[in-house]
Design a protein around this motif. Structure first.
Motif, PDB file in Angstrom:
ATOM      1  N   LEU A  49      44.865  85.889  37.913  1.00 25.92           N
ATOM      2  CA  LEU A  49      43.988  86.886  37.318  1.00 25.92           C
ATOM      3  C   LEU A  49      44.190  86.979  35.810  1.00 25.92           C
ATOM      4  O   LEU A  49      43.227  87.142  35.045  1.00 25.92           O
ATOM      5  N   TYR A  50      45.434  86.885  35.362  1.00 24.30           N
ATOM      6  CA  TYR A  50      45.695  86.939  33.921  1.00 24.30           C
ATOM      7  C   TYR A  50      45.178  85.686  33.222  1.00 24.30           C
ATOM      8  O   TYR A  50      44.682  85.755  32.088  1.00 24.30           O
ATOM      9  N   PHE A  51      45.268  84.537  33.893  1.00 29.19           N
ATOM     10  CA  PHE A  51      44.712  83.305  33.315  1.00 29.19           C
ATOM     11  C   PHE A  51      43.199  83.418  33.176  1.00 29.19           C
ATOM     12  O   PHE A  51      42.608  82.912  32.223  1.00 29.19           O
ATOM     13  N   ASN A  52      42.556  84.077  34.162  1.00 28.62           N
ATOM     14  CA  ASN A  52      41.096  84.217  34.121  1.00 28.62           C
ATOM     15  C   ASN A  52      40.626  84.945  32.881  1.00 28.62           C
ATOM     16  O   ASN A  52      39.525  84.696  32.371  1.00 28.62           O
ATOM     17  N   VAL A  53      41.455  85.886  32.388  1.00 25.58           N
ATOM     18  CA  VAL A  53      41.078  86.657  31.202  1.00 25.58           C
ATOM     19  C   VAL A  53      40.845  85.742  30.011  1.00 25.58           C
ATOM     20  O   VAL A  53      39.949  85.966  29.184  1.00 25.58           O
ATOM     21  N   PHE A  54      41.623  84.663  29.933  1.00 25.73           N
ATOM     22  CA  PHE A  54      41.514  83.748  28.800  1.00 25.73           C
ATOM     23  C   PHE A  54      40.563  82.589  29.086  1.00 25.73           C
ATOM     24  O   PHE A  54      39.891  82.102  28.180  1.00 25.73           O
ATOM     25  N   PHE A  56      37.909  82.720  31.208  1.00 28.85           N
ATOM     26  CA  PHE A  56      36.533  83.195  31.368  1.00 28.85           C
ATOM     27  C   PHE A  56      36.373  84.518  30.606  1.00 28.85           C
ATOM     28  O   PHE A  56      36.229  85.584  31.197  1.00 28.85           O
ATOM     29  N   LYS A  57      36.414  84.433  29.302  1.00 32.60           N
ATOM     30  CA  LYS A  57      36.414  85.631  28.468  1.00 32.60           C
ATOM     31  C   LYS A  57      35.143  86.458  28.605  1.00 32.60           C
ATOM     32  O   LYS A  57      35.159  87.669  28.404  1.00 32.60           O
ATOM     33  N   GLU A  58      34.039  85.817  28.931  1.00 29.60           N
ATOM     34  CA  GLU A  58      32.766  86.528  29.013  1.00 29.60           C
ATOM     35  C   GLU A  58      32.525  87.130  30.398  1.00 29.60           C
ATOM     36  O   GLU A  58      31.627  87.947  30.566  1.00 29.60           O
ATOM     37  N   GLU A  59      33.296  86.681  31.379  1.00 29.06           N
ATOM     38  CA  GLU A  59      33.100  87.159  32.759  1.00 29.06           C
ATOM     39  C   GLU A  59      33.979  88.388  32.994  1.00 29.06           C
ATOM     40  O   GLU A  59      35.106  88.298  33.473  1.00 29.06           O
ATOM     41  N   ILE A  60      33.448  89.555  32.666  1.00 29.61           N
ATOM     42  CA  ILE A  60      34.233  90.785  32.714  1.00 29.61           C
ATOM     43  C   ILE A  60      34.669  91.145  34.134  1.00 29.61           C
ATOM     44  O   ILE A  60      35.781  91.621  34.364  1.00 29.61           O
ATOM     45  N   TYR A  61      33.791  90.915  35.107  1.00 33.07           N
ATOM     46  CA  TYR A  61      34.058  91.374  36.469  1.00 33.07           C
ATOM     47  C   TYR A  61      34.546  90.259  37.398  1.00 33.07           C
ATOM     48  O   TYR A  61      34.621  90.439  38.614  1.00 33.07           O
ATOM     49  N   LEU A  62      34.881  89.111  36.825  1.00 34.10           N
ATOM     50  CA  LEU A  62      35.289  87.982  37.650  1.00 34.10           C
ATOM     51  C   LEU A  62      36.551  88.278  38.463  1.00 34.10           C
ATOM     52  O   LEU A  62      36.663  87.880  39.622  1.00 34.10           O
ATOM     53  N   ILE A 104      48.951 101.142  26.028  1.00 34.54           N
ATOM     54  CA  ILE A 104      48.531 100.566  27.310  1.00 34.54           C
ATOM     55  C   ILE A 104      47.011 100.671  27.401  1.00 34.54           C
ATOM     56  O   ILE A 104      46.441 101.727  27.129  1.00 34.54           O
ATOM     57  N   TYR A 105      46.356  99.587  27.769  1.00 38.99           N
ATOM     58  CA  TYR A 105      44.893  99.618  27.902  1.00 38.99           C
ATOM     59  C   TYR A 105      44.451  98.649  28.997  1.00 38.99           C
ATOM     60  O   TYR A 105      45.222  97.808  29.465  1.00 38.99           O
ATOM     61  N   MET A 106      43.202  98.815  29.412  1.00 36.87           N
ATOM     62  CA  MET A 106      42.629  97.965  30.459  1.00 36.87           C
ATOM     63  C   MET A 106      41.675  96.957  29.827  1.00 36.87           C
ATOM     64  O   MET A 106      40.922  97.275  28.906  1.00 36.87           O
ATOM     65  N   TYR A 107      41.736  95.722  30.327  1.00 33.92           N
ATOM     66  CA  TYR A 107      40.854  94.659  29.831  1.00 33.92           C
ATOM     67  C   TYR A 107      40.569  93.697  30.977  1.00 33.92           C
ATOM     68  O   TYR A 107      41.490  93.176  31.606  1.00 33.92           O
ATOM     69  N   HIS A 108      39.285  93.520  31.280  1.00 30.18           N
ATOM     70  CA  HIS A 108      38.874  92.651  32.387  1.00 30.18           C
ATOM     71  C   HIS A 108      39.538  93.063  33.713  1.00 30.18           C
ATOM     72  O   HIS A 108      39.891  92.223  34.523  1.00 30.18           O
ATOM     73  N   GLY A 109      39.735  94.360  33.870  1.00 28.19           N
ATOM     74  CA  GLY A 109      40.292  94.858  35.123  1.00 28.19           C
ATOM     75  C   GLY A 109      41.798  94.784  35.221  1.00 28.19           C
ATOM     76  O   GLY A 109      42.368  95.131  36.258  1.00 28.19           O
ATOM     77  N   LEU A 110      42.470  94.365  34.146  1.00 25.85           N
ATOM     78  CA  LEU A 110      43.926  94.244  34.160  1.00 25.85           C
ATOM     79  C   LEU A 110      44.554  95.135  33.103  1.00 25.85           C
ATOM     80  O   LEU A 110      43.915  95.498  32.120  1.00 25.85           O
ATOM     81  N   VAL A 111      45.818  95.453  33.315  1.00 29.15           N
ATOM     82  CA  VAL A 111      46.526  96.280  32.352  1.00 29.15           C
ATOM     83  C   VAL A 111      47.194  95.384  31.310  1.00 29.15           C
ATOM     84  O   VAL A 111      47.732  94.326  31.632  1.00 29.15           O
ATOM     85  N   PHE A 112      47.122  95.828  30.050  1.00 27.98           N
ATOM     86  CA  PHE A 112      47.774  95.105  28.966  1.00 27.98           C
ATOM     87  C   PHE A 112      48.592  96.084  28.135  1.00 27.98           C
ATOM     88  O   PHE A 112      48.208  97.238  27.955  1.00 27.98           O
TER      89      PHE A 112
END
Length: 248
Positions: A49-54, A56-62, A104-112
């Motif tokens: 899931l964390y790899f997907n953030v990088f 597929f940057k445009e796919e917010i809900y992937l 702490i914030y949320m990005y693409h459904g994950l916590v960062f």
């Protein structure tokens, strides 16, 4: 949005929440005990899931789709419930940390986490669990009180009372072959009564008289003992468990 975060700390945050919080929600809401293998597999899956953030940057809900596929494979017979319980558990656990810290914030459904100090807020993930357990305990006490709270009519020395009585399973005291019930001294109308010693939590000397009680539509003779500083669970009298016995 420019991604600026510590990936290792972010994954630790998610990993701790997943490994320690999610099984609790599954047990509480689905009465399902997650296995160690399931917890580990979910933690490993989060790497994807964390790899997907990088990737597929445009796919917010992937990532939500990936999570749904994961639960479809792990829990094919209970996909929707498992998926929803996971989302509730994960995001409610994170909510306090996100609210309390700007690190702490949320990005693409994950916590960062963008600062090391944000990791200290991982303990906030357990706030929901504490609240749920406290509320659960309160609800149990309320249900227990409701189950043992009974409407009774009590006649003592020509005085008639309509009381809420608490049925105490620990009160089995018998005197003169009659169940002993307890009332506050505020209902004591006469001073020239006999006294008896009652032992339990400490030793109490109390006055008593005979009375008549109507409980569950049945009329029975009882001994009414008058005490002070004794809890009746919010009721006016403490009943005797022997009152539930049917007449032979």
């Amino acid at each position: 949005m420019r991604l600026n975060a510590y990936l290792d700390l972010s994954f630790i945050y998610s990993g701790i929440i997943i490994s320690l919080c999610i099984p609790y929600y599954f047990k509480r809401m689905l009465n399902y005990k997650m296995s160690i293998l399931e917890i580990i597999s979910l933690m490993v899956f989060y790497i994807i899931l964390y790899f997907n953030v990088f990737l597929f940057k445009e796919e917010i809900y992937l990532n939500f789709l990936f999570l749904f596929i994961y639960f479809a494979l792990i829990h094919p017979k209970n996909i929707i419930k498992s998926y929803l319980v996971y989302l509730i558990g994960y995001y409610s656990s994170l909510s306090y940390g996100v609210i309390m810290s700007s690190d702490i914030y949320m990005y693409h459904g994950l916590v960062f986490i963008n600062k090391e100090s944000g990791l200290f807020f991982v303990v906030s993930a357990f706030i929901n669990i504490v609240i749920i357990e406290i509320l659960g305990s309160m609800i149990k006490k309320i249900k227990l009180l409701a189950n043992y709270k009974m409407k009774v009519k009590l006649e003592i020395d020509d005085y008639i009372y309509d009381f809420d009585g608490y049925m105490d399973s620990g009160n089995t005291l018998i005197k003169y072959d009659k169940p002993v019930i307890f009332l506050s001294e505020q209902y004591l109308k006469k001073d020239d009564l006999k006294e008896m010693i009652v032992s339990g939590v400490g030793v109490k000397r109390c006055k008593y008289t005979e009375g008549n009680i109507t409980i569950n539509g049945t009329n029975k003779n009882v001994i009414c003992a008058f005490v002070e500083d004794m809890s009746f669970k919010g009721c006016q009298c403490l009943l005797n468990i022997n009152l539930l016995e049917e007449k032979k």
